[in-house]
Enzyme design. Structure first.
Site, PDB file in Angstrom:
ATOM      1  N   LYS A 127       0.810  -1.441  -0.005  1.00 53.27           N
ATOM      2  CA  LYS A 127       0.089   0.049   0.075  1.00 53.27           C
ATOM      3  C   LYS A 127       0.899   1.280  -0.139  1.00 53.27           C
ATOM      4  O   LYS A 127       0.310   2.107  -0.543  1.00 53.27           O
ATOM      5  CB  LYS A 127      -0.922  -0.030   1.208  1.00 53.27           C
ATOM      6  CG  LYS A 127      -0.483   0.234   2.585  1.00 53.27           C
ATOM      7  CD  LYS A 127      -1.507  -0.085   3.693  1.00 53.27           C
ATOM      8  CE  LYS A 127      -1.020   0.524   5.088  1.00 53.27           C
ATOM      9  NZ  LYS A 127      -1.142   1.692   5.485  1.00 53.27           N
ATOM     10  N   ARG A 186       1.536   6.279  -3.337  1.00 54.64           N
ATOM     11  CA  ARG A 186       2.307   7.060  -3.949  1.00 54.64           C
ATOM     12  C   ARG A 186       2.148   7.007  -5.578  1.00 54.64           C
ATOM     13  O   ARG A 186       2.036   8.313  -6.081  1.00 54.64           O
ATOM     14  CB  ARG A 186       3.913   6.784  -3.286  1.00 54.64           C
ATOM     15  CG  ARG A 186       4.217   7.098  -2.270  1.00 54.64           C
ATOM     16  CD  ARG A 186       5.528   6.257  -1.708  1.00 54.64           C
ATOM     17  NE  ARG A 186       5.883   6.739  -0.356  1.00 54.64           N
ATOM     18  CZ  ARG A 186       5.393   6.388   0.942  1.00 54.64           C
ATOM     19  NH1 ARG A 186       4.485   5.638   0.734  1.00 54.64           N
ATOM     20  NH2 ARG A 186       5.999   6.805   1.967  1.00 54.64           N
ATOM     21  N   GLN A 242       5.740  10.815   6.656  1.00 54.49           N
ATOM     22  CA  GLN A 242       4.728  10.923   5.823  1.00 54.49           C
ATOM     23  C   GLN A 242       4.590  12.508   5.318  1.00 54.49           C
ATOM     24  O   GLN A 242       4.129  12.768   4.103  1.00 54.49           O
ATOM     25  CB  GLN A 242       3.492  10.473   6.263  1.00 54.49           C
ATOM     26  CG  GLN A 242       3.339   8.858   6.440  1.00 54.49           C
ATOM     27  CD  GLN A 242       2.119   8.224   6.988  1.00 54.49           C
ATOM     28  OE1 GLN A 242       1.314   9.343   7.454  1.00 54.49           O
ATOM     29  NE2 GLN A 242       1.887   7.179   6.660  1.00 54.49           N
ATOM     30  N   SER A 277      11.999   6.601   9.821  1.00 55.67           N
ATOM     31  CA  SER A 277      11.469   5.707   8.670  1.00 55.67           C
ATOM     32  C   SER A 277      12.187   6.046   7.178  1.00 55.67           C
ATOM     33  O   SER A 277      11.238   6.349   6.270  1.00 55.67           O
ATOM     34  CB  SER A 277      10.000   5.934   8.693  1.00 55.67           C
ATOM     35  OG  SER A 277       9.331   5.428   9.718  1.00 55.67           O
ATOM     36  N   ASP A 307       5.848  -0.188  12.154  1.00 62.24           N
ATOM     37  CA  ASP A 307       4.584  -1.090  11.949  1.00 62.24           C
ATOM     38  C   ASP A 307       4.988  -2.592  12.234  1.00 62.24           C
ATOM     39  O   ASP A 307       4.045  -3.379  12.191  1.00 62.24           O
ATOM     40  CB  ASP A 307       4.299  -1.011  10.427  1.00 62.24           C
ATOM     41  CG  ASP A 307       3.788   0.188  10.133  1.00 62.24           C
ATOM     42  OD1 ASP A 307       3.156   0.823  11.157  1.00 62.24           O
ATOM     43  OD2 ASP A 307       3.462   0.525   8.868  1.00 62.24           O
ATOM     44  N   LYS A 355      -0.518   5.687  15.768  1.00 60.61           N
ATOM     45  CA  LYS A 355      -1.102   4.962  14.927  1.00 60.61           C
ATOM     46  C   LYS A 355      -2.446   4.963  14.925  1.00 60.61           C
ATOM     47  O   LYS A 355      -3.285   5.615  15.537  1.00 60.61           O
ATOM     48  CB  LYS A 355      -0.238   3.647  15.060  1.00 60.61           C
ATOM     49  CG  LYS A 355       1.161   3.654  14.811  1.00 60.61           C
ATOM     50  CD  LYS A 355       1.510   3.885  13.401  1.00 60.61           C
ATOM     51  CE  LYS A 355       2.909   3.858  12.994  1.00 60.61           C
ATOM     52  NZ  LYS A 355       3.598   3.967  11.972  1.00 60.61           N
ATOM     53  N   LYS A 407      -8.180  -2.232   5.982  1.00 62.81           N
ATOM     54  CA  LYS A 407      -7.273  -1.172   5.907  1.00 62.81           C
ATOM     55  C   LYS A 407      -5.970  -1.492   5.230  1.00 62.81           C
ATOM     56  O   LYS A 407      -5.758  -0.546   4.348  1.00 62.81           O
ATOM     57  CB  LYS A 407      -7.056  -0.713   7.339  1.00 62.81           C
ATOM     58  CG  LYS A 407      -6.500   0.748   7.212  1.00 62.81           C
ATOM     59  CD  LYS A 407      -6.043   1.397   8.482  1.00 62.81           C
ATOM     60  CE  LYS A 407      -5.012   2.639   8.430  1.00 62.81           C
ATOM     61  NZ  LYS A 407      -5.530   3.707   7.656  1.00 62.81           N
TER      62      LYS A 407
END
Length: 412
Positions: free
Chosen positions: A19, A24, A160, A185, A299, A326, A397
């Site tokens: 995902k 993106r 993000q 990340s 994650d 989260k 999700k």
């Protein structure tokens, strides 16, 4: 409620698309002049939210089995846009929309309404557009054009925001320089830069501290085959190494995804895992406690916690600070729910200590968090009795096929 009984696993699982990559690619395709194709797209809720955003922003979308065709256009059909419950989408599309001269409001629902957006507001305003959150939360109102220049970003909370600013930067009036402190990340930024390059846009990356994007670059149409999702694969790799033998397909160590580090963790625990061409094989192994820093792959905490529960001794996981914002507060969720199964989880600052033991029968709350539901299901495989899982449908999700894939490999 879903109930999973202790069981061995055996067989093959083909992992759906990442995902991270698909969302993106949808944004880049929407910005490209012409028609792009995404093969093997993920149909999880987050990717469908991104696809819906592309539609709202003017793209023409044709959905077929295993193929999305997106003809780019950037003319919003409404002044209010919804990102569903997708954290990446809201942080990616907000900067993109802020390059437009019209005022737009972005909203979302569920857990997205409680996730912090203040960093987004500060960065967009630094680049000459106007952005206003609602006390640091949704809804967000933006108006461009984005002039460009320099913005300073705190990368410790989420990468993000940086992803969204990078993707929007080519649309600014002038070159954009992003100075980033304490970026976490990093692999997710590698994915962003790779997807942008595939769609014809270059990013200068100086040691993950300074990023420069030249103005007047154009996104170009591209045909992309989405790679498998390491975040989902992690649960089946752990399932195989604690409860049987599995072949997990559509994943490669060549991926830039952060969660491929599950392989490192399994090896540290003494698990038997081998890589083939586009797949990994795992089998039940005597496991020992290990130490692992998950700061750059937060994650992985839920599947790592399951792996730790199956190990002899006390495992140390670092990076707990990444878990607060989260779908749930995952540090507290793991601690509370694993305790119900008799697994001791102690949190000290940025560290989590998990003492291996046989899980007992219980009902575990998923907190409507896809990764907590998948963790509970994986833990149940080695429990002394069945484990019940609340709101199991929340796996949609990221991995709507999860329950079907698990059922296919259970030995009845």
């Amino acid at each position: 409620m879903k109930e999973v009984r202790p069981s061995e696993v055996k067989g093959t699982v083909c992992i759906p698309a990442s995902k991270s990559v698909v969302q993106r690619a949808v944004a880049a395709a929407m910005l490209a002049r012409g028609t792009s194709i995404i093969h093997n797209p993920s149909t999880c809720n987050d990717c469908l939210a991104a696809l819906n955003m592309a539609r709202q922003l003017g793209a023409t979308v044709v959905e077929e089995p295993n193929r999305w065709t997106i003809t780019g256009d950037f003319r919003p059909s409404s002044t209010e846009l919804s990102c569903g419950e997708a954290g990446l989408s809201i942080r990616m599309f907000t900067p993109i929309v802020s390059t437009l001269a019209t005022k737009q409001t972005l909203t979302g629902h569920g857990s997205l309404t409680t996730r912090p957006m203040g960093g987004l507001e500060e960065a967009i305003n630094q680049l000459g557009a106007t952005c206003q959150t609602t006390n640091g939360l949704l809804p967000i109102t933006v108006q461009g054009p984005m002039m460009g220049g320099t913005a300073n970003i705190d990368g410790s909370l989420s990468s993000q925001i940086l992803t969204g600013l990078l993707m929007a930067a080519p649309l600014a009036k002038q070159d954009v320089t992003l100075n980033v402190a304490n970026l976490k990340s990093r692999p997710y930024i590698d994915i962003t830069i790779e997807v942008m390059l595939q769609f014809g846009v270059e990013v200068e990356n100086n040691s993950y501290q300074h990023f420069r994007v030249k103005a007047n670059q154009q996104y170009k149409p591209y045909e992309l085959r989405a790679e498998g999702d390491w975040s989902g694969a992690a649960f089946f790799l752990v399932a195989g190494v604690i409860a049987g033998k599995l072949r997990v397909e559509n994943i490669s160590s060549a991926s830039k995804q952060a969660d491929k580090e599950i392989v490192t963790a399994i090896k540290l625990a003494g698990g038997r895992i081998t890589e083939g061409n586009g797949f990994f094989e795992v089998e039940k192994s005597p496991l020992k406690a290990f130490s692992f820093d998950a700061t750059n792959c937060p994650d992985l905490f839920p599947p790592l916690a399951v792996l730790a529960a199956a190990c002899k001794g006390t495992t140390l996981l670092k990076g707990v600070s990444r878990l607060t914002h989260k779908e749930s507060n995952r540090a507290m969720a793991i601690q509370n729910e694993f305790a119900k199964a008799g697994i001791s989880v102690v949190i000290e600052g940025d560290e989590m200590y998990i003492k291996g033991a046989t899980p007992k029968s219980c009902t575990m709350e998923s907190y409507n968090d896809h990764r907590m539901a998948m963790a509970a299901a994986t833990l149940a495989l080695i429990a002394s009795g069945q484990i019940g899982i609340t709101t199991p449908e929340c796996v949609a999700k990221s991995y709507p096929e999860f329950w079907e894939h698990l059922e296919n490999v259970l030995e009845h």
